[in-house]
Design a protein around this motif. Structure first.
Motif, short mmCIF file in Angstrom:
data_model
loop_
_atom_site.label_atom_id
_atom_site.label_comp_id
_atom_site.label_asym_id
_atom_site.label_seq_id
_atom_site.Cartn_x
_atom_site.Cartn_y
_atom_site.Cartn_z
N SER A 10 -10.53 -0.83 -10.21
CA SER A 10 -11.64 -0.70 -9.27
C SER A 10 -12.02 -2.06 -8.68
N ARG A 14 -11.54 -3.42 -4.61
CA ARG A 14 -12.59 -4.05 -3.80
C ARG A 14 -12.17 -5.42 -3.30
N ASP A 15 -11.45 -6.18 -4.16
CA ASP A 15 -11.04 -7.53 -3.78
C ASP A 15 -9.79 -7.91 -4.57
N ALA A 141 -16.12 2.83 -2.48
CA ALA A 141 -15.83 1.60 -3.21
C ALA A 141 -14.42 1.59 -3.76
#
Length: 145
Positions: A10, A14-15, A141
């Motif tokens: 996760s 996101r990054d 997300a």
């Protein structure tokens, strides 16, 4: 895959450029643990690669659509490989139900989209199609671009 792996995935969604230190801090583990988990997930094929999402992605191809295709016989694999070489084709998804393939398409104009749709419909094995324009995209997300 345990809860720590799921949280790590996760965070990477996101990054993907987050440092090992940042990921370790967020997870409450060591940098070595993060590196080992990423390496293990890559080796098992759970992480296939990393990508870059540009802010202007939709601007480069502002006219976007999903084309659902019904394919005659066993030609879906050959058609998928052919379409993946087209610059307007973002992705090709196999699916179940009424349609065999869903093709994501991005172009700069409606006229270009119309041309691509006609070219896809003319491909050998395409029995029928239906296309929907994408108007707005919102991402969660954990969502992929």
């Amino acid at each position: 895959m345990d809860e720590t792996d799921r949280k790590l995935l996760s965070l990477l969604r996101r990054d993907a450029r987050a440092s090992l230190s940042e990921l370790a801090d967020a997870l409450g583990v060591t940098r070595a643990t993060v590196r080992a988990r990423i390496d293990r997930m890559r080796a098992r094929g759970e992480i296939e690669g990393f990508t870059v999402v540009t802010r202007g992605g939709d601007e480069a191809a502002p006219v976007r659509g999903l084309m659902m295709l019904a394919i005659e016989g066993a030609g879906a694999g050959r058609l998928t490989e052919r379409l993946l070489g087209w610059p307007e084709v973002v992705a090709v998804h196999s699916t179940n139900g009424r349609w065999d393939l869903i093709v994501e398409i991005g172009t700069d104009t409606l006229a270009a989209l119309d041309r691509v749709l006609a070219e896809i419909r003319a491909q050998p094995g395409v029995r029928s199609s239906e296309t929907s324009l994408l108007l707005t995209t919102r991402r969660g997300a954990g969502g992929r671009p």
